[in-house]
Scaffold this active site. Structure first.
Site, short mmCIF file in Angstrom:
data_model
loop_
_atom_site.label_atom_id
_atom_site.label_comp_id
_atom_site.label_asym_id
_atom_site.label_seq_id
_atom_site.Cartn_x
_atom_site.Cartn_y
_atom_site.Cartn_z
N ASN A 186 0.93 -1.21 0.22
CA ASN A 186 0.19 0.22 0.11
C ASN A 186 0.86 1.31 0.06
O ASN A 186 1.48 1.63 1.00
CB ASN A 186 -0.92 0.06 1.21
CG ASN A 186 -1.68 1.40 1.40
OD1 ASN A 186 -1.89 2.03 0.44
ND2 ASN A 186 -2.35 1.18 2.64
N TRP A 187 1.03 1.79 -0.93
CA TRP A 187 2.09 3.04 -1.13
C TRP A 187 1.44 4.28 -0.67
O TRP A 187 1.95 5.26 -0.56
CB TRP A 187 2.16 3.48 -2.85
CG TRP A 187 3.13 2.45 -3.42
CD1 TRP A 187 3.86 1.38 -2.91
CD2 TRP A 187 3.61 2.58 -4.70
NE1 TRP A 187 4.58 0.58 -3.55
CE2 TRP A 187 4.68 1.48 -5.04
CE3 TRP A 187 3.55 3.50 -5.94
CZ2 TRP A 187 5.07 1.04 -6.18
CZ3 TRP A 187 3.96 2.80 -7.04
CH2 TRP A 187 4.76 1.89 -7.29
N LYS A 188 -0.09 4.27 -0.30
CA LYS A 188 -0.47 5.39 0.28
C LYS A 188 -0.40 6.56 -0.71
O LYS A 188 -0.49 6.70 -1.66
CB LYS A 188 -0.08 5.68 1.73
CG LYS A 188 -0.15 4.34 2.57
CD LYS A 188 -0.04 4.57 3.95
CE LYS A 188 -0.05 3.46 4.77
NZ LYS A 188 0.00 3.43 6.17
N HIS B 248 -9.55 1.22 4.82
CA HIS B 248 -8.22 1.34 5.64
C HIS B 248 -8.47 2.39 6.92
O HIS B 248 -9.31 3.06 6.75
CB HIS B 248 -7.42 2.01 4.55
CG HIS B 248 -5.86 2.08 5.29
ND1 HIS B 248 -5.55 2.80 6.10
CD2 HIS B 248 -4.84 0.87 5.17
CE1 HIS B 248 -4.19 2.59 6.39
NE2 HIS B 248 -3.83 1.50 5.84
N GLU C 209 -5.65 -5.19 10.47
CA GLU C 209 -4.64 -4.45 10.80
C GLU C 209 -4.88 -3.61 11.91
O GLU C 209 -5.75 -2.60 11.95
CB GLU C 209 -4.64 -3.17 9.39
CG GLU C 209 -4.11 -3.98 8.31
CD GLU C 209 -3.60 -2.79 7.51
OE1 GLU C 209 -2.39 -2.87 6.85
OE2 GLU C 209 -3.95 -1.57 7.23
N GLY D 126 1.54 2.28 10.63
CA GLY D 126 2.18 3.60 10.21
C GLY D 126 3.11 3.85 11.12
O GLY D 126 3.86 2.94 11.86
N GLY E 288 2.59 -1.40 4.41
CA GLY E 288 2.82 0.09 3.99
C GLY E 288 4.07 0.54 3.73
O GLY E 288 4.46 0.37 2.61
N GLY E 289 4.71 1.30 4.59
CA GLY E 289 5.99 1.91 4.57
C GLY E 289 7.13 0.91 3.91
O GLY E 289 7.78 1.48 2.94
P1 PGA Z 1 2.35 0.12 7.48
O1 PGA Z 1 1.23 0.33 7.05
O2 PGA Z 1 3.00 -1.32 7.09
O3 PGA Z 1 3.47 1.32 7.40
O4 PGA Z 1 2.46 -0.20 9.04
C1 PGA Z 1 0.33 -0.62 6.56
C2 PGA Z 1 -1.05 -0.13 6.16
O5 PGA Z 1 -1.19 0.97 6.37
O6 PGA Z 1 -1.53 -1.02 5.37
#
Ligand code: PGA
Length: 254
Positions: free
Chosen positions: A7-9, A93, A163, A169, A233-234
């Site tokens: 998930n690149w956000k 999300h 999650e 995050g 994510g990150g």
């Molecule tokens: P993260 O994010 O791996 O940076 O904790 C996961 C997500 O938001 O799907």
């Protein structure tokens, strides 16, 4: 076969997307153990789709608006996403639930329109730190899942991602949050699978774990019972790191 979704956000221009996939092609991670999905910003979908055709991954969007067309300035329909070649949409999300106040009923509408369009959906669920402290984790998961899946006719293209919000995050001072323990993940996934037995044809719905997944932990996480993959994510923004996560799923085959 595990599912590895990145998930690149709100990151990556088209140029950065191209550079990322050039590097990815060079690394050529062994994805024999995984279905790989990149959830990219709307503006990068076409670029990612064109590259993905040769590199064997699917592309997805991170959001959708649940209407066929009309006066919804700034929004995007499931058909528009499909038209760009994406195959998957992320729904519910925790950042959307919190920052954009998305409700369980709105998430149900979104899920319906994604599945009706013939796309796969990744539904995110998970409790906040406060809800966990108050022993409400199971109640929250039950509410989020039963409301999201309410009256959906076909769940064959649904994926769920657990999650926990407290693990997703970074903290306000920019540090990664504490990942969930193996036991916490095992318990939540077992509970989610139990909820799903209440839905007809829900037996095969894959359940991913997300929240601070890194290449050092991904293999171990995917060995936990009822964990069918990871939502990253990150760490998905760093192509070397994400490639290692993909490789860790192939290592499970040996
Ligand atoms: P993260 O994010 O791996 O940076 O904790 C996961 C997500 O938001 O799907």
């Amino acid at each position: 076969m595990k599912i590895i979704a990145g998930n690149w956000k709100m990151n990556m221009t088209r140029r950065e997307t191209l550079e990322y996939f050039e590097r990815y092609a060079g690394l050529n991670p062994d994805k024999s153990g995984a279905r790989v999905i990149f959830l990219v910003p709307y503006t990068a979908i076409s670029t990612a789709v064109e590259t993905g055709e040769n590199l064997g991954f699917e592309v997805g969007a991170q959001n959708v608006y649940p209407a066929a067309a009309g006066a919804y300035t700034g929004e995007i329909t499931a058909d528009m996403i499909k038209d760009c070649g994406a195959k998957v949409v992320l729904v519910g999300h925790s950042e959307r639930r919190t920052l954009f106040r998305e409700s369980d009923t709105f998430i149900n509408e979104k899920l319906r329109c994604v599945l009706d369009a013939g796309l796969s959906a990744i539904l995110c669920v998970g409790e906040t730190a406060k809800e966990r402290e108050n022993d409400e984790t199971e109640g929250v998961l039950w509410r989020q899942i039963t409301m999201a899946l309410d009256k959906l006719p076909d769940l064959s293209k649904l994926i769920i991602a657990y999650e926990p919000v407290w693990a997703v995050g970074k903290t306000a001072d920019g540090k990664s949050k504490k990942p969930a323990t193996s036991q916490q993940i095992a318990d939540a996934h077992a509970f989610i699978k139990t909820i799903l037995t209440g839905f007809t044809d829900a037996n095969d719905i894959p359940v991913l774990y997300g929240g601070n997944v890194k290449s050092e932990t991904s293999g171990e996480i995917m060995r936990i019972p009822n964990v069918d993959g990871v939502l990253v994510g990150g760490a998905s923004l760093k192509v070397e790191e994400f490639s290692k996560i993909i490789e860790s799923s192939s290592a499970l085959l040996n």
